[in-house]
Scaffold this motif. Structure first.
Motif, PDB file in Angstrom:
ATOM      1  N   THR A  42      -7.454   3.500  -6.621  1.00 37.83           N
ATOM      2  CA  THR A  42      -8.258   2.530  -5.887  1.00 37.83           C
ATOM      3  C   THR A  42      -9.495   3.219  -5.314  1.00 37.83           C
ATOM      4  N   SER A  86     -10.393   3.199  -2.269  1.00 40.13           N
ATOM      5  CA  SER A  86      -9.936   3.891  -1.059  1.00 40.13           C
ATOM      6  C   SER A  86      -9.323   5.244  -1.383  1.00 40.13           C
ATOM      7  N   GLN A  87      -8.503   5.301  -2.432  1.00 38.74           N
ATOM      8  CA  GLN A  87      -7.885   6.570  -2.826  1.00 38.74           C
ATOM      9  C   GLN A  87      -8.937   7.574  -3.292  1.00 38.74           C
ATOM     10  N   ASN A 136     -10.662   8.887  -0.230  1.00 37.68           N
ATOM     11  CA  ASN A 136      -9.773   9.785   0.515  1.00 37.68           C
ATOM     12  C   ASN A 136      -9.541  11.104  -0.208  1.00 37.68           C
ATOM     13  N   GLU A 195     -16.948  10.476  -0.811  1.00 30.57           N
ATOM     14  CA  GLU A 195     -17.951   9.501  -1.231  1.00 30.57           C
ATOM     15  C   GLU A 195     -18.907  10.072  -2.279  1.00 30.57           C
ATOM     16  N   ASP A 219      -9.590  -3.323   6.752  1.00 31.81           N
ATOM     17  CA  ASP A 219      -8.587  -2.326   6.355  1.00 31.81           C
ATOM     18  C   ASP A 219      -8.605  -2.067   4.851  1.00 31.81           C
ATOM     19  N   LYS A 220      -9.146  -2.990   4.071  1.00 31.19           N
ATOM     20  CA  LYS A 220      -9.202  -2.843   2.620  1.00 31.19           C
ATOM     21  C   LYS A 220     -10.503  -2.186   2.157  1.00 31.19           C
ATOM     22  N   ARG A 221     -11.375  -1.863   3.112  1.00 31.80           N
ATOM     23  CA  ARG A 221     -12.700  -1.341   2.779  1.00 31.80           C
ATOM     24  C   ARG A 221     -12.854   0.065   3.378  1.00 31.80           C
ATOM     25  N   PRO A 222     -12.902   1.093   2.523  1.00 33.74           N
ATOM     26  CA  PRO A 222     -12.879   2.462   3.034  1.00 33.74           C
ATOM     27  C   PRO A 222     -14.035   2.826   3.967  1.00 33.74           C
ATOM     28  N   ALA A 260     -12.926   0.897   7.434  1.00 30.74           N
ATOM     29  CA  ALA A 260     -11.518   0.816   7.866  1.00 30.74           C
ATOM     30  C   ALA A 260     -11.298   1.448   9.238  1.00 30.74           C
TER      31      ALA A 260
END
Length: 173
Positions: free
Chosen positions: A42, A44-45, A48, A52, A118-121, A124
């Motif tokens: 994802t 987000s993953q 993380n 970026e 919460d779904k947007r890095p 969040a």
């Protein structure tokens, strides 16, 4: 023809893109989804695990790949895509490509994004709605230079996907 939707996260690029593709009988592609499929992670993953900068580099590579392989397609970009790696300049090199900026007000973006942050890095970590509004305001200021280079600008506030699709078609065809 390639139709590319750009605008800030939460502006409706995916929803409008699917509707526009349906109306024009074009293929639809969401660049964020494409990146996730290619990377097998994802967004987000990716943020993380690799950060970026890695994401922006891969996003640009996949954008080039998609632009070279598609015709009669509507592509929804990520909110930051036009602002990095010369991507906006790349879009301008295609004579059969039209870019459309979905311009959404600060208040509407804040309202939409606060409930799904919460779904947007990128957002969040933000806890308060006023802090989110300040974050979006800053980003809109920084990104407006790129967004405003689009061939067509459509204001999306208080409009549904069908109405926006019709307006885009009226401006392009």
């Amino acid at each position: 023809m390639i139709l590319v939707l750009l605008g800030y996260m939460g502006s409706g690029k995916s929803l409008v893109g699917r509707k526009l593709a349906e109306d024009k009988k074009f293929e639809y592609l969401d660049l964020d989804n494409y990146v996730e499929i290619q990377e097998k992670k994802t967004i987000s993953q990716i943020f993380n695990d690799k950060g970026e900068i890695y994401f922006r580099k891969k996003e640009s590579e996949y954008l080039k790949e998609v632009l070279e392989s598609k015709i009669d397609v509507v592509i929804s970009l990520g909110g930051g895509t036009p602002c990095f790696a010369g991507n906006m300049d790349l879009l301008k090199t295609y004579s059969d490509l039209k870019s459309i900026y979905l311009n959404t007000s600060l208040d509407v973006l804040t309202e939409r994004l606060f409930v799904e942050k919460d779904k947007r890095p990128l957002i969040a970590h933000i806890k308060e709605e006023e802090d989110l509004k300040d974050f979006i305001r800053k980003h809109l200021f920084e990104r407006s230079y790129y967004y405003n280079q689009a061939d067509v600008r459509v204001t999306t506030d208080n409009k549904g996907a069908s109405e926006i699709s019709v307006e885009i078609c009226e401006n392009l065809f």
